[in-house]
Design an enzyme around this catalytic site. Structure first.
Site, short mmCIF file in Angstrom:
data_model
loop_
_atom_site.label_atom_id
_atom_site.label_comp_id
_atom_site.label_asym_id
_atom_site.label_seq_id
_atom_site.Cartn_x
_atom_site.Cartn_y
_atom_site.Cartn_z
N PHE A 60 82.02 59.58 5.80
CA PHE A 60 81.70 58.36 6.58
C PHE A 60 80.20 58.05 6.59
O PHE A 60 79.82 56.91 6.80
CB PHE A 60 82.24 58.44 8.01
CG PHE A 60 81.92 59.72 8.74
CD1 PHE A 60 80.68 59.93 9.33
CD2 PHE A 60 82.88 60.71 8.86
CE1 PHE A 60 80.39 61.09 10.00
CE2 PHE A 60 82.61 61.89 9.54
CZ PHE A 60 81.35 62.08 10.10
N GLY A 63 78.55 55.09 4.41
CA GLY A 63 78.48 53.70 4.84
C GLY A 63 78.09 53.51 6.29
O GLY A 63 78.00 52.39 6.77
N HIS A 64 77.84 54.60 7.03
CA HIS A 64 77.57 54.48 8.48
C HIS A 64 76.40 55.37 8.87
O HIS A 64 76.63 56.41 9.48
CB HIS A 64 78.81 54.89 9.25
CG HIS A 64 78.85 54.40 10.66
ND1 HIS A 64 78.35 55.14 11.71
CD2 HIS A 64 79.31 53.26 11.18
CE1 HIS A 64 78.54 54.47 12.83
NE2 HIS A 64 79.13 53.34 12.55
N PHE A 65 75.30 55.18 8.68
CA PHE A 65 74.61 54.13 7.92
C PHE A 65 73.77 54.84 6.88
O PHE A 65 73.14 55.84 7.22
CB PHE A 65 73.75 53.28 8.85
CG PHE A 65 74.54 52.63 9.96
CD1 PHE A 65 75.26 51.47 9.72
CD2 PHE A 65 74.59 53.19 11.23
CE1 PHE A 65 75.97 50.85 10.74
CE2 PHE A 65 75.32 52.58 12.25
CZ PHE A 65 76.02 51.42 12.01
N VAL A 70 74.81 58.06 11.24
CA VAL A 70 75.28 58.26 12.61
C VAL A 70 76.80 58.44 12.54
O VAL A 70 77.49 57.65 11.90
CB VAL A 70 74.93 57.04 13.50
CG1 VAL A 70 75.52 57.20 14.89
CG2 VAL A 70 73.43 56.84 13.58
#
Length: 160
Positions: A60, A63-65, A70
């Site tokens: 994750f 893409g986050h971030f 985070v």
């Protein structure tokens, strides 16, 4: 012995730890959705403390971030729920292993601080209520002794 003494002398079930191999037997979640690495303390039918070691390699974070990774809040809540699922299975016994635990409600969610790569996320869950196969929990996520998230959630355990 009077009734007052009887109530205060009831002992809490012994503490139990659960490693990743046992967690994989108990709940059906698998990578990349397995969000609990171990349970370090569990009081059967009462509470549990799970651990999620947050790594920069988590999918994750792509893409986050990308510039400031985070952990998504919904995955923190999922990690609390998976810790609760281990507690439910441990309480019901081996006949409940591999059963699915579905969210029924999530209330009072609060995110206090971001969870970053390198954090050791402690997942504290306490049974608030249970009726048959429906359980309600109070959960807290903690990093370095500081509250990062909290929620009250209900879940139902059922066959696949």
């Amino acid at each position: 012995m009077n009734m007052q003494t009887d109530k205060t002398s009831v002992a809490t079930a012994p503490a139990t730890a659960v490693d990743i191999r046992r967690i994989l037997q108990m709940i059906p979640h698998r990578y990349p959705m397995l969000m609990v690495d171990k349970v370090i303390d569990m009081q059967i039918d009462h509470s549990a403390v799970g651990i999620k070691n947050v790594s920069v390699n988590e999918p994750f974070f792509q893409g986050h971030f990308p510039s400031e990774p985070v952990m998504p809040g919904v995955l923190i809540v999922e990690a609390m729920a998976q810790t609760a699922a281990v507690l439910v299975v441990a309480t019901f016994g081996t006949e409940s292993e591999g059963k699915l635990v579905y969210f029924m409600s999530i209330d009072g969610v609060r995110f206090r601080r971001p969870v970053m790569p390198g954090d050791r996320l402690e997942l504290h869950v306490r049974k608030a209520q249970s009726r048959g196969n429906v359980w309600k929990f109070d959960g807290k996520a903690i990093v370095d002794g500081k509250l990062v998230a909290e929620a009250t959630f209900a879940a139902m355990i059922r066959d696949k």
